[in-house]
Enzyme design. Structure first.
Site, PDB file in Angstrom:
ATOM      1  N   ASP A  12       1.110  -1.084   0.088  1.00 30.13           N
ATOM      2  CA  ASP A  12      -0.011   0.188   0.016  1.00 30.13           C
ATOM      3  C   ASP A  12       0.934   1.215  -0.030  1.00 30.13           C
ATOM      4  OD1 ASP A  12      -2.360   1.802   0.466  1.00 30.13           O
ATOM      5  OD2 ASP A  12      -1.455   1.694   2.393  1.00 30.13           O
ATOM      6  N   ASP A  14       0.032   5.063   0.930  1.00 29.08           N
ATOM      7  CA  ASP A  14       0.010   6.227   2.036  1.00 29.08           C
ATOM      8  C   ASP A  14      -0.059   5.439   3.326  1.00 29.08           C
ATOM      9  OD1 ASP A  14      -1.225   8.880   0.663  1.00 29.08           O
ATOM     10  OD2 ASP A  14      -1.485   7.226  -0.348  1.00 29.08           O
TER      11      ASP A  14
END
Length: 224
Positions: A12, A14
């Site tokens: 992922d 952020d």
């Protein structure tokens, strides 16, 4: 499931690979100022970053996603963010060292994010990152927790889902990884809401810190 010896890593973006909260907090408080409201404390905003722009609008103005004015506020926030997506954002240390060694071993890695491509690409470039696959929110008709972006990322890397670890800081990341047939790896250093115990997520592995994650992966890497 690839827990012991992953051939590929998927992150992922952020709150997992890059600490983007400072720049998103600045944009959120710009929206607050635009509406004559005082700035919110940074920790309050940080906890909502992984939930996306709409959640930040709700946090900033109290406007639910379906409320009148929400879409215009989200546009304002994203435009403010787009002016400087990488002013204060940084790769979480020591993940930069991990990726350097991973690439030196010619091991594949990529990013699967719910961030729109218009913001993800300049951020990734500014961080000096070169993922073998980058799947963004608007690349496919679906996004996480749907597993399709993770499977597509694995396809682009030339590996099977079972070869991958998917590493994330949100429950939906674990749901997507499980559904994709990847090892679901939860990290506790990201943007986690108060009261949300990340060790309760449906993961295969949990790491409190980026340092612990890197130590394990570099140890795994030397076994291959």
């Amino acid at each position: 499931m690839g827990e012991d010896r992953p051939r590929a890593l998927l992150f992922d973006l952020d709150g997992t690979l890059v600490d983007t909260a400072p720049d998103l907090a600045r944009a959120t408080n710009a929206l607050r100022r635009h509406h004559g409201l005082p700035a919110l404390p940074y920790p309050v905003i940080r906890a909502q970053v992984s939930n996306g722009g709409s959640a930040l609008v709700t946090l900033a103005l109290g406007l639910a996603k379906q409320a009148q004015g929400h879409d215009a506020a989200r546009t304002y926030l994203l435009e403010a963010y787009g002016l400087a997506v990488a002013e204060e954002s940084r790769v979480f240390p020591p993940l930069d060292r991990l990726l350097a060694e991973w690439e030196a071993q010619q091991r594949p890695w990529g990013i699967v994010t719910n961030k729109p491509r218009a913001y993800a690409v300049p951020l990734v470039e500014a961080m000096g990152l070169a993922p073998g696959a980058l799947l963004c929110a608007d690349d496919l008709p679906v996004k996480k927790p749907d597993p399709a972006p993770l499977r597509e990322a694995a396809r682009r890397l030339g590996v099977t889902p079972a070869d991958c670890w998917y590493i994330g800081d949100h429950r939906r990341d674990m749901q997507a990884a499980r559904a994709a047939g990847m090892a679901a790896v939860a990290v506790g250093y990201g943007y986690i809401e108060k009261g949300d115990d990340y060790r309760g997520w449906p993961a295969d592995l949990w790491f409190d810190t980026a340092e612990a994650l890197v130590a394990t992966l570099l140890g795994v890497g030397r076994q291959a």
